[in-house]
Design an enzyme around this catalytic site. Sequence first.
Site, PDB file in Angstrom:
ATOM      1  N   ARG A  56       3.084  22.874  87.299  1.00  0.00           N
ATOM      2  CA  ARG A  56       2.434  21.568  87.490  1.00  0.00           C
ATOM      3  C   ARG A  56       2.362  20.793  86.178  1.00  0.00           C
ATOM      4  NH1 ARG A  56      -3.209  22.724  86.396  1.00  0.00           N
ATOM      5  NH2 ARG A  56      -3.459  24.953  86.104  1.00  0.00           N
ATOM      6  N   GLY A 103       1.681  29.350  84.205  1.00  0.00           N
ATOM      7  CA  GLY A 103       0.418  29.856  84.725  1.00  0.00           C
ATOM      8  C   GLY A 103      -0.677  28.815  84.690  1.00  0.00           C
ATOM      9  N   CYS A 104      -1.800  29.143  85.321  1.00  0.00           N
ATOM     10  CA  CYS A 104      -2.939  28.233  85.370  1.00  0.00           C
ATOM     11  C   CYS A 104      -3.722  28.286  84.066  1.00  0.00           C
ATOM     12  CB  CYS A 104      -3.854  28.599  86.529  1.00  0.00           C
ATOM     13  SG  CYS A 104      -3.074  28.416  88.140  1.00  0.00           S
ATOM     14  N   GLY A 105      -4.496  27.262  83.814  1.00  0.00           N
ATOM     15  CA  GLY A 105      -5.337  27.263  82.633  1.00  0.00           C
ATOM     16  C   GLY A 105      -4.697  26.555  81.467  1.00  0.00           C
ATOM     17  N   ARG A 159      -3.783  21.154  91.750  1.00  0.00           N
ATOM     18  CA  ARG A 159      -5.150  20.871  91.328  1.00  0.00           C
ATOM     19  C   ARG A 159      -5.111  20.203  89.961  1.00  0.00           C
ATOM     20  NH1 ARG A 159      -7.337  24.518  87.591  1.00  0.00           N
ATOM     21  NH2 ARG A 159      -6.069  26.378  87.193  1.00  0.00           N
TER      22      ARG A 159
END
Length: 221
Positions: free
Chosen positions: A137, A67-69, A165
């Site tokens: 990522r 997940g992001c963050g 990103r």
Amino acid sequence: MMITPHDIDDFVMGFAFTEDIISSVSDLRHIKITAQPDGLRADVRVNAQALRKVLARTRRPIAGRTGCGICGADMESITNRKICSVTGREPDAGAIHKALENLRSHQVLNKGLGMLHAAAWCLPNGHIVHVREDVGRHNALDKLIGYGLRHQLDFTQGFCFLTSRCSYEMAAKAIAAGMSAVVSLSAPTALAVRTARAAGLVLFSPARTTGMYMVSPAPQN
């Protein structure tokens, strides 16, 4: 970890280093990867000094994920993490364009899937020499860093290109590896920009064929 099952040795090395489990390649004594019914298992042996450092830490409350963050560590360990300094080197605009034009052709796994991130290491002239891919990522970058550590890659000579990103964690991992510059396709987070500027990391983000923007160091008026 939720991870694409390729280059796991590189991932173990990179993750252990960027998460400050080991301080150098010599701290990691042995990696054994075995197949399990629901995935892969990585058994890692580190030296006594690294083990003492791990045991002295607060226990991680969550599993690493894609997940992001901020992932893989508690918030206190993140906010208190010491960020080292690097010697930033601004890539040539032509080199960035060259890497951007050729990046897709180097994403071998993504050709058949269309949903993987990539972290690519580019020479100062923009020639892509190493690529690691993953559904996460963070994992892709850790794999690239792990490969570089295992093969004594000089992360000051060139730049890292990310198809994702650039979040705080991505900037922090690049800084930990001693990278001088990072280029990412998507816009960065505010914390990533502040982190990059504080460390001296050159950050181009976003970078697209229609234009690019250097957000670190601070743009000159």
